[in-house]
Design a protein around this motif. Structure first.
Motif, PDB file in Angstrom:
ATOM      1  N   PRO A 225      -4.095   5.009   1.332  1.00  0.00           N
ATOM      2  CA  PRO A 225      -4.210   3.607   1.780  1.00  0.00           C
ATOM      3  C   PRO A 225      -3.263   3.341   2.940  1.00  0.00           C
ATOM      4  O   PRO A 225      -2.096   3.727   2.900  1.00  0.00           O
ATOM      5  CB  PRO A 225      -3.833   2.802   0.532  1.00  0.00           C
ATOM      6  CG  PRO A 225      -3.065   3.735  -0.325  1.00  0.00           C
ATOM      7  CD  PRO A 225      -3.611   5.103  -0.060  1.00  0.00           C
TER       8      PRO A 225
ATOM      9  N   ALA B 289       0.849  -1.197   0.000  1.00  0.00           N
ATOM     10  CA  ALA B 289       0.000   0.000   0.000  1.00  0.00           C
ATOM     11  C   ALA B 289       0.880   1.240   0.000  1.00  0.00           C
ATOM     12  O   ALA B 289       1.699   1.425   0.902  1.00  0.00           O
ATOM     13  CB  ALA B 289      -0.923   0.006   1.209  1.00  0.00           C
TER      14      ALA B 289
ATOM     15  N   CYS C  92      -7.927  -3.320   1.490  1.00  0.00           N
ATOM     16  CA  CYS C  92      -7.079  -2.147   1.711  1.00  0.00           C
ATOM     17  C   CYS C  92      -7.914  -1.023   2.307  1.00  0.00           C
ATOM     18  O   CYS C  92      -8.919  -0.610   1.705  1.00  0.00           O
ATOM     19  CB  CYS C  92      -6.462  -1.709   0.378  1.00  0.00           C
ATOM     20  SG  CYS C  92      -5.523  -0.168   0.472  1.00  0.00           S
TER      21      CYS C  92
ATOM     22  N   LEU D 180      -3.460  -3.331   5.066  1.00  0.00           N
ATOM     23  CA  LEU D 180      -3.804  -4.415   4.149  1.00  0.00           C
ATOM     24  C   LEU D 180      -4.043  -5.696   4.929  1.00  0.00           C
ATOM     25  O   LEU D 180      -3.438  -5.917   5.986  1.00  0.00           O
ATOM     26  CB  LEU D 180      -2.658  -4.669   3.160  1.00  0.00           C
ATOM     27  CG  LEU D 180      -2.295  -3.582   2.156  1.00  0.00           C
ATOM     28  CD1 LEU D 180      -0.960  -3.918   1.489  1.00  0.00           C
ATOM     29  CD2 LEU D 180      -3.380  -3.423   1.105  1.00  0.00           C
TER      30      LEU D 180
ATOM     31  N   VAL E 152      -1.944   0.515  -4.725  1.00  0.00           N
ATOM     32  CA  VAL E 152      -1.361  -0.715  -4.190  1.00  0.00           C
ATOM     33  C   VAL E 152      -0.501  -1.324  -5.295  1.00  0.00           C
ATOM     34  O   VAL E 152      -0.988  -1.550  -6.409  1.00  0.00           O
ATOM     35  CB  VAL E 152      -2.450  -1.708  -3.743  1.00  0.00           C
ATOM     36  CG1 VAL E 152      -1.836  -3.073  -3.411  1.00  0.00           C
ATOM     37  CG2 VAL E 152      -3.209  -1.163  -2.537  1.00  0.00           C
TER      38      VAL E 152
END
Length: 455
Positions: free
Chosen positions: A249, A222, A263, A252, A229
């Motif tokens: 983000p 991320a 995410c 994860l 990602v």
């Protein structure tokens, strides 16, 4: 006053949660310094069914009994605990002390400190390599990774990486360790056998989280400031693709049942769901404000998302990608641990110095109260069962044995119960390995319950 308000809130969540097969079972307070502990790090010890929690203050690790939810130990450690990990080979817990520049090693059986290991400046993240029994510690300000021998508790190597190493993940297929370097915009790949750097992979701006997909041998990274990602091939260490997600983000998690990667998008109040086979975005799920952390419950295939500014946890169905309920917790939830034995999720509430305990009983065959309240009959969960059957024993019962029969009446399994299971919190999990899908019966004393086993 705070405890009274939390109790009322807990009762309301319980009433609502029973209809959703989820409830806020209890709140564990951590008043272990004048300002509270500010919990932000977890690890779960499956051998002894204990949860270890550390925080930015308090200079200690609190141990919670996974059966009773009681605090059973307070272990002195360093300052500013940002990461914990468990070594199942030696039953040790490692604690990264960010402000003390060392790692505390705790015996998982006795809860005693075994060693304090000097590492680099600002130890931030930990990961354990079970093949070589080594613990890797990312040192944020030293731009290094310290490698600790799990047997001797000695640092056996110090590996230069990029600027501000932030997260680590281990690939057991190829025995590689991946280190996300926040300020360098890259990922360092370390050979788990030789502790040598294999390569450095450019990714997006400020990589902040890593997860490994063992089914397809891919590493997902991320990129906090790129809104993306990056997907890395675990065999070749080449970037396969870069997937746009939401704003900022942050965390994860991988769901092995459906081969999906989740995410959290911190600024977008959403969770992006990525297909682990195709690397395509298959859903964007609205959650609460500033989603910070994720955990996956493999027993019932649910993903839990901590919403930092909503004081809540969104529970996502792993099959449908729908939010099935939202549970109010404490202030500033920021980390999770999952207790696979009791099927509980622990939430670290940084702002209220507490742990919220969420109970998941999907598949239970009757409405259920917390274990200590008026439990007079045998209860089982999940039903249908997959992999194991949870058994909640009544307060007064013949607890010598549990017996499982097939539909013809043939005895398939008999489990002797130790005396330690007596009391209000008597609950165990029975493995169903070798038992084929079908209809079965469980007997405890004079009580019999029917349950289904599914693939």
């Amino acid at each position: 006053m705070q405890k009274t308000k939390s109790l009322i809130l807990g009762i309301l969540c319980l009433i609502f949660g029973l209809s959703q097969s989820q409830w806020l079972e209890t709140t564990i307070y951590l008043p272990d310094s004048l300002s509270g502990m500010d919990p932000q790090a977890f690890t779960y010890n499956a051998t002894n069914n204990k949860i270890y929690v550390g925080g930015s203050s308090g200079n200690c690790v609190i141990v919670i009994d996974g059966t009773t939810n009681q605090k059973i130990a307070k272990i002195p450690a360093g300052r500013g605990i940002y990461s914990l990990c468990w070594n199942s080979t030696n039953n040790k817990v490692y604690c990264a002390n960010y402000l003390s520049d060392n790692v505390t090693v705790i015996d998982g059986a006795t809860n005693q400190v075994i060693a304090t290991i000097p590492v680099g400046y600002g130890p931030w993240a930990l990961v354990w390599n079970s093949i070589n029994n080594r613990v890797y510690c990312a040192n944020y300000y030293s731009n290094t990774v310290s490698v600790i021998d799990g047997e001797t508790n000695q640092v056996i190597a110090t590996i230069p990486v990029g600027d501000y190493p932030w997260d680590l993940v281990w690939n057991s297929t190829n025995n590689k360790v991946y280190c996300a370097n926040g300020n360098s915009g890259n990922v360092t790949v370390i050979d788990g056998a030789t502790n040598q750097v294999i390569t450095t992979i450019p990714v997006g701006r400020y990589p902040s989280a890593l997860v490994w997909n063992s089914k397809n041998n891919k590493v997902y990274c991320a990129n906090n400031e790129s809104g993306s990602v990056t997907v890395i091939d675990g065999e070749t260490n080449q970037v396969i693709t870069t997937i746009p997600v939401g704003g900022h983000p942050y965390a994860l998690i991988w769901n092995s049942t459906n081969n999906k990667v989740y995410c959290t998008n911190y600024y977008s109040a959403s969770v992006t769901v990525i297909d682990g086979e195709t690397n395509q975005v298959i859903a964007t799920i609205p959650v609460g404000d500033y989603p910070r952390a994720l955990v996956w419950n493999s027993t019932n295939n649910k993903v839990y998302c901590a919403n930092q500014y909503n004081q809540s946890v969104s529970v996502i169905d792993g099959a449908t990608n729908q939010v099935i309920t939202t549970i109010q917790v404490g202030d500033y939830p920021c980390a999770f641990a999952w207790n696979s034995i009791q099927n509980r999720v622990y939430v670290a509430n940084y702002g209220s110095s507490s742990i919220s305990v969420i109970r998941d009983v999907t598949g239970i065959e009757e409405s259920r109260l917390p274990l200590s309240l008026n439990r007079q009959t045998l209860r089982i969960y999940s039903n249908p069962a997959r992999g194991y059957l949870g058994v909640c024993l009544p307060l007064k019962a013949d607890r010598q044995t549990i017996k499982i029969f097939d539909i013809s009446g043939k005895l398939l399994k008999e489990v002797a119960l130790p005396a330690a299971l007596s009391g209000n919190e008597a609950e165990i999990r029975i493995p169903l390995k070798g038992i084929n899908p079908g209809t079965y019966f469980i007997k405890v004393g004079s009580e019999v319950k029917k349950f289904l086993v599914v693939e």
